[in-house]
Scaffold this motif. Structure first.
Motif, PDB file in Angstrom:
ATOM      1  N   ASP A 212       0.686  -1.249  -0.014  1.00  0.00           N
ATOM      2  CA  ASP A 212      -0.049   0.096  -0.045  1.00  0.00           C
ATOM      3  C   ASP A 212       0.932   1.354  -0.001  1.00  0.00           C
ATOM      4  O   ASP A 212       2.042   1.169   0.132  1.00  0.00           O
ATOM      5  N   TYR A 213       0.179   2.215  -0.179  1.00  0.00           N
ATOM      6  CA  TYR A 213       0.920   3.799  -0.131  1.00  0.00           C
ATOM      7  C   TYR A 213       1.628   3.965   0.854  1.00  0.00           C
ATOM      8  O   TYR A 213       1.283   3.633   2.163  1.00  0.00           O
ATOM      9  N   ARG A 214       2.714   4.574   1.082  1.00  0.00           N
ATOM     10  CA  ARG A 214       3.246   4.994   2.021  1.00  0.00           C
ATOM     11  C   ARG A 214       3.560   6.540   2.030  1.00  0.00           C
ATOM     12  O   ARG A 214       4.032   7.018   0.926  1.00  0.00           O
ATOM     13  N   SER A 215       3.282   7.175   3.034  1.00  0.00           N
ATOM     14  CA  SER A 215       3.487   8.814   3.177  1.00  0.00           C
ATOM     15  C   SER A 215       5.119   9.051   3.643  1.00  0.00           C
ATOM     16  O   SER A 215       5.469  10.192   3.284  1.00  0.00           O
ATOM     17  N   MET A 216       5.322   8.228   4.215  1.00  0.00           N
ATOM     18  CA  MET A 216       6.937   8.462   4.473  1.00  0.00           C
ATOM     19  C   MET A 216       7.799   6.947   4.387  1.00  0.00           C
ATOM     20  O   MET A 216       7.237   5.900   4.441  1.00  0.00           O
ATOM     21  N   LEU A 217       8.959   7.086   3.969  1.00  0.00           N
ATOM     22  CA  LEU A 217       9.738   6.111   3.700  1.00  0.00           C
ATOM     23  C   LEU A 217      11.024   6.276   4.100  1.00  0.00           C
ATOM     24  O   LEU A 217      11.634   7.536   3.924  1.00  0.00           O
ATOM     25  N   PHE A 218      11.916   5.363   4.608  1.00  0.00           N
ATOM     26  CA  PHE A 218      13.392   5.614   4.777  1.00  0.00           C
ATOM     27  C   PHE A 218      14.077   4.490   3.782  1.00  0.00           C
ATOM     28  O   PHE A 218      13.451   3.540   3.627  1.00  0.00           O
TER      29      PHE A 218
END
Length: 109
Positions: free
Chosen positions: A73-79
């Motif tokens: 699914d969509y991620r609004s924050m990613l590392f």
């Protein structure tokens, strides 16, 4: 995906693991596409490959965040951790600002 040039760690972390392939990170149609190189991350403005074979010919691996192979699914924050041991924080709510891509941790000496 045993032969993937990256690892998924936790709920929102990607670890780049092969120097010879750059990662092309796609999160959604509206968000900027990212190019992850062995030592940096930048917004990608080029042609997005249609499939894995086309990406491989461009020396890239296309990583669709929302695919079932990844986070589903969509991620609004990613590392994203690059090969030079820097971890970048990608905050999609800040796209287009200097705070979109920031260094989260720097483990280089």
């Amino acid at each position: 995906m045993a032969d993937a040039p990256y690892l998924i760690s936790g709920r929102n972390t990607i670890i780049h693991k092969l120097r010879k392939l750059d990662l092309l990170i796609v999160n959604s149609r509206r968000d900027p596409v990212l190019l992850v190189m062995h030592n940096d991350i930048e917004v990608y403005e080029g042609k997005i490959p249609e499939n894995k074979l086309e990406a491989k010919r461009m020396d890239m691996a296309k990583v669709d965040i929302a695919s079932s192979d990844n986070f589903s699914d969509y991620r609004s924050m990613l590392f994203i951790q690059t090969l030079n041991n820097k971890e970048y924080k990608i905050d999609y709510s800040k796209a287009g600002t200097p705070f979109f891509i920031t260094i989260h941790q720097d483990s280089t000496f």
